[in-house]
Design an enzyme around this catalytic site. Structure first.
Site, PDB file in Angstrom:
ATOM      1  N   LYS A   1      13.810   0.206  -4.602  1.00 62.57           N
ATOM      2  CA  LYS A   1      15.043  -0.414  -4.123  1.00 62.57           C
ATOM      3  C   LYS A   1      14.771  -1.161  -2.815  1.00 62.57           C
ATOM      4  CE  LYS A   1      18.528   0.188  -1.482  1.00 62.57           C
ATOM      5  NZ  LYS A   1      18.796  -1.198  -1.133  1.00 62.57           N
TER       6      LYS A   1
ATOM      7  N   GLU B   1      15.274   1.288  19.735  1.00 58.55           N
ATOM      8  CA  GLU B   1      14.541   0.273  18.984  1.00 58.55           C
ATOM      9  C   GLU B   1      15.420  -0.974  18.853  1.00 58.55           C
ATOM     10  OE1 GLU B   1      13.987   0.957  14.745  1.00 58.55           O
ATOM     11  OE2 GLU B   1      11.884   0.391  14.960  1.00 58.55           O
TER      12      GLU B   1
HETATM   13  P1  NAD Z   1      17.693   0.769   7.036  1.00 55.02           P
HETATM   14  O1  NAD Z   1      17.349   2.197   7.279  1.00 55.02           O
HETATM   15  O2  NAD Z   1      19.033   0.297   7.411  1.00 55.02           O
HETATM   16  O3  NAD Z   1      17.511   0.425   5.473  1.00 55.02           O
HETATM   17  C1  NAD Z   1      16.317   0.680   4.793  1.00 55.02           C
HETATM   18  C2  NAD Z   1      16.603   0.763   3.295  1.00 55.02           C
HETATM   19  O4  NAD Z   1      17.421   1.909   3.042  1.00 55.02           O
HETATM   20  C3  NAD Z   1      17.358  -0.427   2.718  1.00 55.02           C
HETATM   21  O5  NAD Z   1      16.855  -0.711   1.433  1.00 55.02           O
HETATM   22  C4  NAD Z   1      18.781   0.094   2.634  1.00 55.02           C
HETATM   23  O6  NAD Z   1      19.567  -0.555   1.649  1.00 55.02           O
HETATM   24  C5  NAD Z   1      18.544   1.545   2.270  1.00 55.02           C
HETATM   25  N1  NAD Z   1      19.649   2.455   2.610  1.00 55.02           N
HETATM   26  C6  NAD Z   1      20.543   2.345   3.620  1.00 55.02           C
HETATM   27  N2  NAD Z   1      21.392   3.390   3.600  1.00 55.02           N
HETATM   28  C7  NAD Z   1      21.010   4.187   2.570  1.00 55.02           C
HETATM   29  C8  NAD Z   1      21.481   5.429   2.058  1.00 55.02           C
HETATM   30  N3  NAD Z   1      22.510   6.070   2.603  1.00 55.02           N
HETATM   31  N4  NAD Z   1      20.840   5.962   1.001  1.00 55.02           N
HETATM   32  C9  NAD Z   1      19.774   5.355   0.449  1.00 55.02           C
HETATM   33  N5  NAD Z   1      19.289   4.178   0.880  1.00 55.02           N
HETATM   34  C10 NAD Z   1      19.895   3.606   1.946  1.00 55.02           C
HETATM   35  O7  NAD Z   1      16.528  -0.077   7.750  1.00 55.02           O
HETATM   36  P2  NAD Z   1      16.398  -1.656   7.897  1.00 55.02           P
HETATM   37  O8  NAD Z   1      17.388  -2.132   8.893  1.00 55.02           O
HETATM   38  O9  NAD Z   1      16.353  -2.282   6.551  1.00 55.02           O
HETATM   39  O10 NAD Z   1      14.913  -1.772   8.515  1.00 55.02           O
HETATM   40  C11 NAD Z   1      14.609  -1.624   9.843  1.00 55.02           C
HETATM   41  C12 NAD Z   1      14.113  -0.217  10.146  1.00 55.02           C
HETATM   42  O11 NAD Z   1      12.966   0.098   9.339  1.00 55.02           O
HETATM   43  C13 NAD Z   1      13.629  -0.091  11.578  1.00 55.02           C
HETATM   44  O12 NAD Z   1      14.107   1.109  12.119  1.00 55.02           O
HETATM   45  C14 NAD Z   1      12.101  -0.038  11.447  1.00 55.02           C
HETATM   46  O13 NAD Z   1      11.441   0.594  12.491  1.00 55.02           O
HETATM   47  C15 NAD Z   1      11.945   0.680  10.158  1.00 55.02           C
HETATM   48  N6  NAD Z   1      10.606   0.436   9.585  1.00 55.02           N
HETATM   49  C16 NAD Z   1       9.667   1.442   9.626  1.00 55.02           C
HETATM   50  C17 NAD Z   1       8.374   1.212   9.137  1.00 55.02           C
HETATM   51  C18 NAD Z   1       7.306   2.269   9.192  1.00 55.02           C
HETATM   52  O14 NAD Z   1       6.313   2.142   8.505  1.00 55.02           O
HETATM   53  N7  NAD Z   1       7.482   3.322   9.981  1.00 55.02           N
HETATM   54  C19 NAD Z   1       8.054  -0.027   8.596  1.00 55.02           C
HETATM   55  C20 NAD Z   1       9.031  -1.025   8.568  1.00 55.02           C
HETATM   56  C21 NAD Z   1      10.313  -0.776   9.065  1.00 55.02           C
END
Ligand code: NAD
Length: 498
Positions: A188, A399
């Site tokens: 997803k 962040e």
């Molecule tokens: P997010 O957590 O908002 O969303 C990530 C994914 O989760 C999306 O596909 C979203 O649709 C899904 N999602 C959201 N709510 C959900 C729920 N309740 N249940 C299941 N799925 C759900 O993150 P974002 O804004 O897309 O990305 C940025 C974040 O990702 C930053 O915090 C960044 O640091 C982190 N990140 C971490 C790494 C790593 O390897 N540690 C790599 C890239 C990004």
């Protein structure tokens, strides 16, 4: 039949409607609804639309993956690996199509970012294809009368959830870590950047049996939630924010299934007095991921400079940052593109405004974005460097996930390490000094999962990547991470005296 995404000639048209892929078929959402993917470089225009999938679609995808698992897990590991190698070659041959689509949906500059991420995607898949034969067990020496061994078995259907900031490489990561050892996957992607992920799944499906790899699109609260709660999903692999990571862990705990979490970061870059040079300045810029608009979990967004070089180093840093060309991601001369969407842009702007509101804080470059064209046409924010910041302020602790760096001076090595570790995150760190003892001593003291010395680059396939503290649980990107996170170890003992 799976529909291919047509290459676009004009960003104004975008790529139109792009369906999800379930059980080797391109499908719309059961509810018939669609979601727009905004083009971040041109406010108000669509890069494309994707189905607004929900529980019914997720259920179909998980059931297809469960059915495919039965025969996929029985294929010899190296045969699975060979399919991945073939996929990696195909990605390279479509590099330009992937890169253009990637720039269209994420706003990243094609010249500095998008082409590189496509090559990383191929490299990742090739790495896992190559190590497929290493999914081995052990023999336990229990004596002549017993033959005791362990084998690695796949877990079943994996639910892989990725964010918008590196949607192609992270989709490739979930795909290869899950399917190489014999699991099947429902992926997803984020609704902000799902197009290249769908293109990747389409390309993989040309080589894979149907149902092994499926992609569902939709919001986190509808589509993502249905996936993490589905009773037939045997493992959750999540990359995203720490806040959503908590929900994922909670859902996994309900059914006692394994979970890997790659979460947020606020990583330190520590510069010692002997590293006041141009090479280190360039490394700090790379480490901060300014040419990805700072939208990287690994971004070294807290710069700890020794007080003796504080001003001289910042002068060089600011001069280099001011020389970057910001603009249209598809223009070959652009080095820094746009922030992914309005929400993220507003969040970054709010952090900058908040930082400027603190007494003593000042920006040396960047700051609140210009409100005039061409900047105002997209979600553009200039590289921003804050000084006069206290390590406990929000701008230094939270962040921002944008091109915002805070610079803080230090006097004693112990102070630099204490401030660097004073964070609830622990993802990455960067250390710059020619003194190897100092560098290693500091690296060992730092509470982060990924430390780089004298370079600002990114993760390479083979690194076990993951965080300490609230930056996550588990390691991905490596053979070891795949074995630990995506297989069961089963022990079998045979009584030879029977
Ligand atoms: P997010 O957590 O908002 O969303 C990530 C994914 O989760 C999306 O596909 C979203 O649709 C899904 N999602 C959201 N709510 C959900 C729920 N309740 N249940 C299941 N799925 C759900 O993150 P974002 O804004 O897309 O990305 C940025 C974040 O990702 C930053 O915090 C960044 O640091 C982190 N990140 C971490 C790494 C790593 O390897 N540690 C790599 C890239 C990004």
């Amino acid at each position: 039949m799976i529909e291919k995404i047509k290459p676009f000639t004009d960003w104004k048209q975008g790529v139109g409607r792009v369906k999800m892929i379930i059980n080797g078929e391109s499908v719309e959402a059961a509810n018939g609804k669609w979601l727009s993917v905004e083009n971040p470089a041109h406010k108000g225009t669509d890069a494309g639309q994707v189905p607004r999938g929900g529980a019914t679609d997720v259920d179909q995808a998980v059931k297809a993956a469960a059915e495919a698992f039965v025969s996929w897990k029985k294929l010899p590991a190296r045969e699975r690996g060979k399919l991945l190698l073939k996929i990696a070659d195909s990605i390279e041959s479509e590099q330009e199509e992937f890169a253009r689509l990637y720039s269209l949906e994420t706003g990243n500059a094609i010249a500095t970012q998008s082409r590189g991420e496509v090559m990383l995607t191929a490299d990742l898949i090739r790495y896992f294809g190559g190590v497929a034969g290493e999914i081995k067990g052990e023999v336990i020496p229990l004596g002549e009368q017993l033959f005791s061994y362990s084998r690695r078995e796949p877990l079943g259907v994996v639910g892989g959830i990725v964010p918008w900031n590196a949607p192609l490489a992270l989709s490739a990561l979930k795909i290869s870590m899950a399917i190489t050892p014999g699991n099947t996957l429902v992926l997803k992607p984020s609704v902000e950047a799902p197009l290249t992920a769908i293109k990747l799944v389409e390309l993989c499906n040309r080589a894979l049996p149907k149902g092994v790899l499926n992609v569902v699109t939709g919001t986190g609260s509808e589509c993502g939630k249905a996936l993490i709660q589905h009773p037939m999903v045997s493992k959750l692999s999540f990359t995203g924010s720490t806040e959503v990571g908590r929900d994922i862990m909670h859902a996994a705990s309900e059914r006692i299934i394994p979970v890997s979490l790659e979460l947020g970061g606020k990583s330190p870059q520590i510069v010692f007095p002997d590293a006041n040079d141009d090479v280190t300045v360039t490394n700090v810029i790379n480490g901060m991921r300014f040419v990805r608009q700072g939208q990287s979990c690994t971004a070294g967004s807290r710069l700890f400079l020794h007080e003796s070089i504080y001003e001289a180093f910042l002068e060089k840093l600011v001069a280099k940052l001011k020389a970057f060309k910001i603009g249209d991601p598809l223009d070959e001369s652009t080095q820094i593109g746009a922030i992914v969407n309005e929400n993220q842009y507003n969040k970054v702007v709010a952090y900058i405004a908040g930082g400027l509101g603190e007494v003593g804080a000042k920006v040396l470059c960047g700051g609140l974005p210009p409100k005039t064209p061409p900047f105002s046409e997209g979600y553009y924010v200039e590289p921003t460097v804050f000084i006069g910041v206290k390590n406990e302020w929000r701008i230094a602790r939270e962040e921002v996930f944008g091109p915002v760096l805070v610079a803080i001076p230090w006097k004693e090595e112990t102070d630099a390490i204490r401030m660097a570790n004073d964070s609830h995150y622990g993802l990455a760190a960067f250390i710059y000094t020619h003194n190897i003892s100092k560098a290693l001593r500091t690296a060992h003291e730092i509470e982060s999962g990924f430390v780089q010395i004298n370079q600002g680059g990114g993760i390479v396939p083979g690194h076990s990547y993951g965080g300490f503290k609230q930056s996550g649980i588990g390691r991905e990107w490596s053979l070891e991470g795949m074995l630990e996170g995506f297989t069961h170890r089963k022990s079998i003992t045979v009584n030879l005296a029977y």
